[in-house]
Design a protein around this motif. Sequence first.
Motif, mmCIF file in Angstrom:
data_model
loop_
_atom_site.group_PDB
_atom_site.id
_atom_site.type_symbol
_atom_site.label_atom_id
_atom_site.label_comp_id
_atom_site.label_asym_id
_atom_site.label_seq_id
_atom_site.Cartn_x
_atom_site.Cartn_y
_atom_site.Cartn_z
ATOM 1 N N VAL A 1 0.839 -1.081 -0.130
ATOM 2 C CA VAL A 1 0.021 -0.277 0.019
ATOM 3 C C VAL A 1 0.826 1.030 0.121
ATOM 4 C CG1 VAL A 1 -2.000 -1.053 1.077
ATOM 5 C CG2 VAL A 1 -0.340 0.040 2.518
ATOM 6 N N PHE B 1 0.550 5.408 0.712
ATOM 7 C CA PHE B 1 -0.413 6.284 1.175
ATOM 8 C C PHE B 1 0.342 7.817 0.805
ATOM 9 C CE2 PHE B 1 -1.909 3.342 4.096
ATOM 10 C CZ PHE B 1 -3.379 3.427 4.034
ATOM 11 N N SER C 1 -4.794 10.117 -0.159
ATOM 12 C CA SER C 1 -5.040 8.988 -1.180
ATOM 13 C C SER C 1 -4.307 7.601 -0.976
ATOM 14 C CB SER C 1 -4.331 9.343 -2.611
ATOM 15 O OG SER C 1 -3.282 9.783 -2.664
ATOM 16 N N TYR C 2 -4.786 6.599 -1.217
ATOM 17 C CA TYR C 2 -4.345 5.210 -0.873
ATOM 18 C C TYR C 2 -4.402 4.516 -2.286
ATOM 19 C CZ TYR C 2 -5.870 0.815 1.151
ATOM 20 O OH TYR C 2 -6.040 -0.644 1.317
ATOM 21 N N ARG D 1 -3.139 0.419 -3.587
ATOM 22 C CA ARG D 1 -2.923 -0.755 -3.295
ATOM 23 C C ARG D 1 -2.510 -1.482 -4.498
ATOM 24 N NH1 ARG D 1 -8.118 -4.276 -2.408
ATOM 25 N NH2 ARG D 1 -8.141 -4.108 -4.372
ATOM 26 N N SER E 1 -6.886 2.515 -6.449
ATOM 27 C CA SER E 1 -6.699 3.749 -5.897
ATOM 28 C C SER E 1 -8.005 4.119 -5.450
ATOM 29 C CB SER E 1 -5.959 4.707 -6.944
ATOM 30 O OG SER E 1 -4.558 4.390 -7.382
#
Length: 184
Positions: free
Chosen positions: A68, A70, A80-81, A83, A95
């Motif tokens: 992940v 960030f 926002s994240y 993976r 996203s």
Amino acid sequence: MMISAVCAVALLCLLPVSHSAPLTCEELVRPLVRLDPRHLEGKRALVAGSLSQPQFLERFKQRDSASVNFANSTSDTSISYTRSIRLHDNCTYSSYNITLEGSSFTFDGTDKSNLSAAFIHTSCHDCMLMRMNVESGKRVHFYLFSKRRQLEQEELEEFRAQVKCLNMPPPAVMDPTKELCRDE
């Protein structure tokens, strides 16, 4: 002889105790009180995870690796994240924008009753522990991420104890030699 036995007992009483009392389940799975968004920033590899339903855990175990990332925005609550998951040498990316609320977060644009997530306390200095409740808690995902690919045995034992406290199957530990996906 009696004096040497008394001295030995006295000496043992003066030695520091190297093992503290084990933490209770309440302490092991307590959510973070407040999360600093700057603590989240950056990429972390998935080290281990457990899922409450065995069929999803079996699918989880098929992953080669996952991570992940960030990235903070200008807000203290929006981040926002991204993976990434490597499965059979293919990478997939997802996203999301998330909104932080104390120790928990929601995926923007999703039904909060269907998916909720929280960051859980861990003694691992560079780890992030996430608990996700899916379908109003019918399914639980519990993931341990770290900036390192391989953790110390004590750190993994703590995670195993946390999983056990949640009455979940033993966690799957990722192979640290498997390549992570490149940043998208």
